[in-house]
Design an enzyme around this catalytic site. Structure first.
Site, PDB file in Angstrom:
ATOM      1  N   GLU A  74      93.490  21.291  65.256  1.00  0.00           N
ATOM      2  CA  GLU A  74      93.510  20.023  66.001  1.00  0.00           C
ATOM      3  C   GLU A  74      94.452  20.114  67.200  1.00  0.00           C
ATOM      4  OE1 GLU A  74      93.819  16.493  63.502  1.00  0.00           O
ATOM      5  OE2 GLU A  74      91.926  16.982  62.535  1.00  0.00           O
ATOM      6  N   GLU A 110      87.217  20.270  58.133  1.00  0.00           N
ATOM      7  CA  GLU A 110      87.802  19.051  57.552  1.00  0.00           C
ATOM      8  C   GLU A 110      86.722  17.986  57.553  1.00  0.00           C
ATOM      9  OE1 GLU A 110      91.719  17.741  58.772  1.00  0.00           O
ATOM     10  OE2 GLU A 110      92.339  19.815  59.170  1.00  0.00           O
TER      11      GLU A 110
HETATM   12  O1  AHR Z   1      93.610  16.222  56.236  1.00  0.00           O
HETATM   13  C1  AHR Z   1      94.634  15.437  56.754  1.00  0.00           C
HETATM   14  C2  AHR Z   1      94.864  15.679  58.236  1.00  0.00           C
HETATM   15  O2  AHR Z   1      93.747  15.266  58.955  1.00  0.00           O
HETATM   16  C3  AHR Z   1      95.035  17.103  58.656  1.00  0.00           C
HETATM   17  O3  AHR Z   1      96.327  17.564  58.497  1.00  0.00           O
HETATM   18  C4  AHR Z   1      94.669  17.074  60.097  1.00  0.00           C
HETATM   19  O4  AHR Z   1      94.152  18.300  60.562  1.00  0.00           O
HETATM   20  C5  AHR Z   1      93.686  15.936  60.187  1.00  0.00           C
HETATM   21  O5  AHR Z   1      93.998  15.051  61.201  1.00  0.00           O
END
Ligand code: AHR
Length: 491
Positions: A173, A296
């Site tokens: 990110e 994610e």
């Molecule tokens: O999964 C929780 C958070 O969500 C992670 O650390 C991040 O990459 C995303 O914003």
């Protein structure tokens, strides 16, 4: 009666087993207490890893595990987590809950966890606050087989042989918590950092570039244009929030029907996101060499009342099971472009498959979906179609049914289908060409949309063998209960 047709003659790509991957971050009780309790814990463990949790994870055949973050990855300095435990740095995990991180779980422990689970490691490096040298040395430490400073350090720390490490992420990110960068700047940094992520001996690293947040198509376009030829894959992050409000995302339990459909509708947006990002990627890479990794994904609700807001601990209901089912169906159907996906997160965080409380453990409805879907891993996608109609409340409309199908190496067919209706059962007629006389088995996960497991009643939601189907000529008829997920095997 809705027809569900599977055309065994029309084969798609192989479904990469890594689509069924997971994610574990130094966040809340995911690593500490959830997966790792330390060797001296009264909770049964092997080398510090919880035996009950590891056994449960082996059962669903976790193929790959991402670590150490997440946002934590771009604050993590790997040398803090090696060597004698008493000498490891203690610090505050400022991003997640302000708790003390004692670094007792580091590289060696992660590799041991993957060994016990039987999965491949996916290590995410630090671009946001780490140096090129630090990243380069981490890869050297893990994979160099010969004489080198980092290989010597690894040996001093008790590991003679290098580990096999295929998947390595260059930042997380970086458009947000990983440095708030613009795509052009990150793409240049990726080219630089990735240059020093070396292949040692026969270890070949698959280099993963930080991709977009949800519908940020400009990020994908720019990163592919500038850095695509240096990357093996690009990531996508997409979370499902019932409300478009990070302060009040919506509760994990006790929601109404409108919220149920709204959540599923938002989850189904994954189809559009994956299709659009893949088509942008293919403009820059017509041969499709660069894969898409959704590393994610999952539902993100308000934390359970009374828990640390920085720990992201939430319950998990049949709504999550249906959400997982449709998401995995979408990933299967893009088997020609998606090379990995990692649900967030494995234990005690967000849409977890396992929850723990002290020595107790429970399996969530989402866990059971991964169990029902595991036969798709490495199978060949088959063309399939279901006669779905629109259901829902008000504007929150979703298809009534959602499916995918595959053929495994032994020629068995696996069909997974979800009934998205919160209230209505649905009759289906399954027709699988060439399998008219096959023997059939069905496993079914069903419950009210808010049904969930608790530590007091951990088996409220669990799959059952289902025999209530009827053979009719060459097809099979059955009634799927409201809010259910079925896995049908034909051999
Ligand atoms: O999964 C929780 C958070 O969500 C992670 O650390 C991040 O990459 C995303 O914003």
């Amino acid at each position: 009666m809705a027809k569900l047709i599977v055309n065994t003659e029309k084969k798609g790509a192989k479904i990469n087993r890594n689509i069924y991957g997971h994610f574990s971050e130094h966040l809340g009780r995911c690593i500490y207490n959830g997966l790792f309790v330390g060797k001296d814990s009264p909770i049964p463990n092997v080398n510090g890893m919880r035996t009950d949790v590891v056994e449960a994870l082996r059962q669903i055949r976790v193929p790959v595990l991402r670590w150490p973050g997440g946002c934590f990855a771009d604050e993590y300095h790997w040398k803090d987590g090696i060597g004698p435990k008493e000498g490891r740095k203690r610090m505050v995990n400022t991003h997640w809950g302000g708790v003390v991180e004692d670094n007792s779980f580091g590289t060696h422990e992660f590799m041991e966890l993957c060994r016990q689970i039987g999965c491949e490691p996916y290590v995410n490096g630090n671009v946001g606050s780490g140096t090129v040298q630090e990243m380069s040395e981490w890869v050297e430490y893990m994979t160099f087989d010969g004489v080198s400073p980092m290989a010597e350090l690894r040996k001093q720390n008790g590991r003679e042989e290098p580990w096999k490490l295929t998947y390595f992420g260059v930042g997380n990110e970086n458009w947000g918590c990983g440095g708030n960068m613009r795509p052009e700047y990150y793409a240049d940094l990726f080219r630089r950092y990735a240059t020093y992520v070396r292949n040692y001996g026969d270890n070949k690293v698959f280099k993963i570039a930080c991709g977009p947040n949800a519908g940020d198509y400009e990020w994908t376009d720019k990163v592919m244009e500038i850095a695509g030829k240096y990357a093996d894959a690009l990531t996508l992050h997409y979370y499902t929030l019932p409300n478009d409000n990070w302060q009040e995302k919506g509760a994990a339990t006790g929601f109404d029907e409108e919220t149920y459909y709204r959540t599923l509708k938002k989850g189904l947006r994954m189809e559009e996101l994956v299709s659009n990002h893949l088509s942008i990627m293919r403009r820059h890479d017509p041969e499709g060499r660069v894969g898409l990794i959704v590393d994610e994904w999952g539902a993100w609700y308000d934390v359970e009342p009374g828990t640390n807001p920085g720990f992201l601990y939430q319950q998990n209901t049949m709504r999550d099971a249906v959400l997982a089912a449709v998401t995995l169906n979408i990933f299967n159907s893009h088997a020609d472009g998606i090379v990995m996906a990692n649900i967030a997160q494995m234990v005690n965080v967000l849409q977890a498959v396992v929850l723990t409380e002290g020595e107790k453990m429970l399996l969530t409805p989402t866990y059971h979906v991964f169990d029902l879907y595991k036969e798709h891993q490495d199978a060949t996608l088959l063309d399939s179609y279901v006669e779905a109609h629109e259901i829902g409340v008000g504007d929150q409309k979703v298809p009534s049914l959602h499916q995918s199908a595959s053929m495994d190496a032994e020629g068995r067919i696996h069909v997974t289908v979800a009934n998205l209706s919160a209230t209505e059962s649905q009759e289906i007629e399954l027709c699988v060409s060439g399998k008219e006389n096959a023997s059939i088995s069905v496993r079914l996960l069903a419950g009210a949309m808010g049904a969930h497991n608790t530590f007091e009643a951990p088996e409220t939601v669990k799959p059952q063998n289902f025999t209530g189907f009827e053979r009719c000529g060459g097809s099979v008829k059955m009634t799927l209960p409201a809010c259910s997920v079925a896995a049908i095997a034909l051999e």
